[in-house]
Design an enzyme around this catalytic site. Structure first.
Site, PDB file in Angstrom:
ATOM      1  N   LYS A  24      53.336  -7.397 -53.846  1.00  0.00           N
ATOM      2  CA  LYS A  24      53.634  -7.893 -52.623  1.00  0.00           C
ATOM      3  C   LYS A  24      54.143  -9.441 -52.613  1.00  0.00           C
ATOM      4  O   LYS A  24      55.039  -9.577 -51.793  1.00  0.00           O
ATOM      5  CB  LYS A  24      52.036  -8.011 -51.808  1.00  0.00           C
ATOM      6  CG  LYS A  24      52.354  -8.524 -50.326  1.00  0.00           C
ATOM      7  CD  LYS A  24      50.858  -8.352 -49.769  1.00  0.00           C
ATOM      8  CE  LYS A  24      50.858  -8.895 -48.488  1.00  0.00           C
ATOM      9  NZ  LYS A  24      49.483  -8.908 -47.559  1.00  0.00           N
ATOM     10  N   GLU A  79      50.376 -10.903 -64.105  1.00  0.00           N
ATOM     11  CA  GLU A  79      50.362  -9.861 -64.833  1.00  0.00           C
ATOM     12  C   GLU A  79      51.304  -8.898 -64.763  1.00  0.00           C
ATOM     13  O   GLU A  79      52.070  -8.416 -65.574  1.00  0.00           O
ATOM     14  CB  GLU A  79      49.121  -8.836 -64.145  1.00  0.00           C
ATOM     15  CG  GLU A  79      47.683  -9.476 -64.691  1.00  0.00           C
ATOM     16  CD  GLU A  79      47.139 -10.585 -63.685  1.00  0.00           C
ATOM     17  OE1 GLU A  79      47.773 -10.858 -63.012  1.00  0.00           O
ATOM     18  OE2 GLU A  79      45.901 -10.676 -63.874  1.00  0.00           O
ATOM     19  N   GLY A 110      46.839  -5.889 -49.413  1.00  0.00           N
ATOM     20  CA  GLY A 110      47.032  -4.992 -50.705  1.00  0.00           C
ATOM     21  C   GLY A 110      46.275  -3.744 -50.954  1.00  0.00           C
ATOM     22  O   GLY A 110      46.837  -2.702 -51.354  1.00  0.00           O
ATOM     23  N   ARG A 111      45.291  -3.730 -50.500  1.00  0.00           N
ATOM     24  CA  ARG A 111      43.932  -2.780 -50.964  1.00  0.00           C
ATOM     25  C   ARG A 111      44.372  -1.790 -49.680  1.00  0.00           C
ATOM     26  O   ARG A 111      43.684  -0.840 -49.800  1.00  0.00           O
ATOM     27  CB  ARG A 111      42.771  -3.237 -51.219  1.00  0.00           C
ATOM     28  CG  ARG A 111      42.313  -3.942 -49.946  1.00  0.00           C
ATOM     29  CD  ARG A 111      40.745  -4.698 -50.365  1.00  0.00           C
ATOM     30  NE  ARG A 111      40.538  -5.544 -49.386  1.00  0.00           N
ATOM     31  CZ  ARG A 111      40.824  -6.944 -49.392  1.00  0.00           C
ATOM     32  NH1 ARG A 111      41.624  -7.395 -50.210  1.00  0.00           N
ATOM     33  NH2 ARG A 111      40.093  -7.779 -48.412  1.00  0.00           N
ATOM     34  N   HIS A 123      25.550  14.702 -66.377  1.00  0.00           N
ATOM     35  CA  HIS A 123      25.199  14.607 -67.831  1.00  0.00           C
ATOM     36  C   HIS A 123      24.898  13.127 -68.309  1.00  0.00           C
ATOM     37  O   HIS A 123      24.934  12.872 -69.547  1.00  0.00           O
ATOM     38  CB  HIS A 123      25.989  15.401 -68.504  1.00  0.00           C
ATOM     39  CG  HIS A 123      25.990  16.916 -68.137  1.00  0.00           C
ATOM     40  ND1 HIS A 123      24.987  17.872 -68.738  1.00  0.00           N
ATOM     41  CD2 HIS A 123      26.441  17.363 -66.939  1.00  0.00           C
ATOM     42  CE1 HIS A 123      25.481  19.040 -68.293  1.00  0.00           C
ATOM     43  NE2 HIS A 123      26.107  18.890 -67.146  1.00  0.00           N
ATOM     44  N   LYS A 170      43.729 -15.883 -59.859  1.00  0.00           N
ATOM     45  CA  LYS A 170      45.232 -16.062 -60.194  1.00  0.00           C
ATOM     46  C   LYS A 170      45.333 -17.688 -60.482  1.00  0.00           C
ATOM     47  O   LYS A 170      46.283 -17.926 -61.376  1.00  0.00           O
ATOM     48  CB  LYS A 170      46.046 -15.726 -59.010  1.00  0.00           C
ATOM     49  CG  LYS A 170      45.880 -14.061 -58.713  1.00  0.00           C
ATOM     50  CD  LYS A 170      47.174 -13.878 -57.356  1.00  0.00           C
ATOM     51  CE  LYS A 170      46.821 -12.433 -57.129  1.00  0.00           C
ATOM     52  NZ  LYS A 170      47.715 -11.808 -56.062  1.00  0.00           N
TER      53      LYS A 170
HETATM   54  C1  G6Q Z   1      44.513  -6.906 -52.551  1.00  0.00           C
HETATM   55  C2  G6Q Z   1      44.490  -7.956 -53.358  1.00  0.00           C
HETATM   56  C3  G6Q Z   1      44.861  -7.725 -54.848  1.00  0.00           C
HETATM   57  C4  G6Q Z   1      46.528  -7.675 -55.127  1.00  0.00           C
HETATM   58  C5  G6Q Z   1      46.935  -8.175 -56.159  1.00  0.00           C
HETATM   59  C6  G6Q Z   1      48.338  -7.789 -56.410  1.00  0.00           C
HETATM   60  O1  G6Q Z   1      44.093  -6.495 -51.326  1.00  0.00           O
HETATM   61  O2  G6Q Z   1      45.225  -9.097 -52.715  1.00  0.00           O
HETATM   62  O3  G6Q Z   1      44.291  -6.696 -55.387  1.00  0.00           O
HETATM   63  O4  G6Q Z   1      46.730  -6.381 -54.438  1.00  0.00           O
HETATM   64  O5  G6Q Z   1      46.392  -8.923 -56.609  1.00  0.00           O
HETATM   65  O6  G6Q Z   1      49.104  -8.610 -55.554  1.00  0.00           O
HETATM   66  P1  G6Q Z   1      50.589  -8.363 -55.585  1.00  0.00           P
HETATM   67  O7  G6Q Z   1      51.001  -7.326 -54.948  1.00  0.00           O
HETATM   68  O8  G6Q Z   1      50.905  -9.679 -54.716  1.00  0.00           O
HETATM   69  O9  G6Q Z   1      51.276  -8.559 -56.799  1.00  0.00           O
END
Ligand code: G6Q
Length: 548
Positions: free
Chosen positions: A214, A220, A275-276, A392, A512
């Protein structure tokens, strides 16, 4: 900002329904599920709800009609109805980030009108979906060629958190519908092993990367994207190859261009998609390439049907509202710390991991919308594994441990892989587990089996352990969409009751920033100083010394 988003609320614990629930809890906590079922033979058919092909059995919960009545009152007194309307109409209910929360717009049908800052966002949503479909078709058919003219055989999504968990979960869940002559992989971890293992057997000429971020600044993802670029160019040896092997999914056009990806190969989304909550946006591009545009649209239709159900159905019959209220009931009155999600469906193996982010990033909050510290527990810990594997291992603790763990059992009537009587065995297990957890085995029953006295206490199952059972017909793209939407709106319901902002994630943002600070010190020379405590400083120094 709207009145709904900022209105001063009566504290949760001062609401009449909350107080009534506290008193009521004292009467219910000692009533065993055995007794509740015995006193009402119709309970197993009465305490159920059905919507959009999902059968929801909540009869094995430690509730009575009075509990339900009070929980529904709590929903009313918490303004759940108004909050739902506020979310669906694009009000900026994510107050700390001053953003609308409109993942529901991502699956709205073409003619719908949803305004953000006076502009209808639905046409834009469909414009991106159409571009995604065109791209997916080209990749799937082989019309989109790699730089050397070879067909694309491998697609790797690079992203993390919300830009990874949805795509990987959806790919695994819908693998049955995927294009089998292509390989789909997902790289998220900055641990180089993730990238190395994902690419070791692949040919650069046949590999396409989807960089999903986003912000397009996440450490990462950017590190993995750069490594992917180097890996590709090592063989393709020409910068121009990037255009054929890299596409981006982002809201940040500037950073995408800076990375070297042509904006013609960029698929956008918007700041009102968290994001989620983004698997239905362009973040789902890898899903669409895997299963094709028609299946992706079927998944969106599934989401939308539950959106409409949640928006319009009275709470007493409203699946996500009931799920959310039950979660609050156990977390805040019984003190349950966790919820186990147990899909009896192998394709849903990543579903618990996906739900962990959805639930815990959304409701892992300790202050209310007005910034007051809460004086009640909020989001419980979600965890789980596909059945029957969990049986299990950790089910022992659910059956006989000292903790109360409400369980969500998820099963499908039809299997996508009919093999002998596997599926009957699978379903027999899911029904048996719910039954055993609820009713247990009394000392008398254990004795009657001929168990010696000294062994009886070890073999007793107290029962009275609650569970929900969700029964769906078959794991189709549509069913997956419905299932995810159920949990999204259950999470929303919980957040409204707890009066928290379910849509920010300051804890993630903190991580971050912190990592970036230490990287500078790790890569520099001389003693690590900075402003760390003695433990962190020693760890940094030890690492620097040992890696030489
Ligand atoms: C989700 C969070 C988080 C995010 C990641 C990746 O709701 O904000 O999990 O999706 O940190 O972020 P970017 O898409 O900006 O790389």
């Amino acid at each position: 900002m709207s009145a709904t988003a900022t209105a001063v609320q009566t504290p949760l614990t001062s609401l009449p329904a909350w107080k009534a629930l506290q008193t009521h809890y004292e009467t219910i906590r000692t009533r065993h599920l055995r007794e509740l079922f015995k006193s009402d033979p119709a309970r197993g058919t009465r305490l159920t709800a059905e919507a959009e092909g999902i059968y929801f059995d909540y009869s094995k919960h430690r509730i009575t009609d009075e509990t339900l009545r009070l929980l529904l009152e709590l929903a009313e007194q918490s303004g759940l109805r108004e909050r739902i309307d506020a979310m669906f109409s694009g009000e900026k209910i994510n107050i700390t980030e001053k953003r609308a929360v409109l993942h529901t717009a991502l699956r709205a049908p073409k003619g719908a009108v949803i305004n953000v800052d006076g502009e209808n966002v639905v046409p834009e949503v469909h414009e991106v979906l159409d571009r995604m479909a065109d791209f997916s078709d080209r990749v799937r058919s082989g019309a989109w060629k790699g730089f050397t003219g070879k067909r694309i055989r491998n697609v790797i999504n690079i992203g993390i958190g919300g830009s990874d968990l949805g795509p990987v979960m959806a790919y695994e869940a819908l693998r049955h519908y995927s294009q089998r002559d292509m390989t789909f992989r997902f790289v998220s971890n900055v641990d180089g092993t993730d990238f190395a293992e994902a690419t070791r057997d692949l040919d650069q000429e046949e590999t396409l990367f989807i960089i999903s971020s986003k912000t397009f600044t996440t450490l990462e993802t950017m590190t993995n994207a750069q490594t992917a670029r180097d890996w590709s160019l090592k063989k393709l040896k020409d910068e121009k190859a990037v255009a054929k092997h890299f596409v981006a999914v982002s809201t940040n056009e500037k950073e995408v261009t800076k990375f070297g990806i042509d904006t013609a190969n960029m698929f956008g989304f918007w700041d009102w998609v968290g994001g989620r909550y983004s698997m239905d946006s362009a973040i789902g591009l890898s899903t669409m390439v895997a299963v094709g545009p028609d299946n992706f649209h079927a998944m969106l239709a599934g989401f939308h049907s539950i959106d409409e159900h949640f928006r319009t159905t009275p709470f007493a019959k409203n699946l996500p509202a009931l799920m959310g209220l039950l979660t609050v009931w156990y977390a805040d009155f019984f003190g349950a710390e966790t919820v186990a999600v147990l899909p009896y469906e192998q394709y849903l193996k990543r579903f618990p991991a996906y739900l962990q982010q959805l639930t815990m990033e959304s409701n892992g909050k300790h202050v209310t919308l007005s910034g007051e510290r809460v004086n009640y527990p909020t989001g419980p810990i979600f965890w789980g594994e596909p059945g029957t594997n969990g049986q299990h291992s950790f089910y022992q603790l659910i059956h006989q441990g000292t903790r109360l763990i409400p369980c969500d059992f998820i099963g499908f009537v039809k299997t996508l892989n009919p093999l002998g009587n596997h599926h009957d065995f699978l379903l027999a297990n899911v029904f048996a587990q719910g039954e055993a957890l609820a009713f247990g085995k009394t000392p008398e029953e254990v004795k009657a089996e001929g168990t010696p006295d000294w062994l009886v206490p070890h073999r007793v199952f107290e029962g009275d352990r609650p569970s929900s059972t969700f029964l769906l017909e078959e794991l189709t793209p549509e069913a997956l969409g419905k299932l995810v939407a159920l949990y999204e709106h259950s999470v929303f319901t919980q957040g409204v009751i707890w009066q928290i902002d379910s849509f920010d994630q300051w804890g993630v943002e903190l991580g971050k920033v912190l990592a970036k600070k230490i990287i500078g010190e790790i890569e520099g020379s001389g003693p690590a100083k900075g402003s760390h405590d003695s433990s962190t400083t020693t760890l940094i120094e030890r690492y620097r010394k040992q890696r030489l």
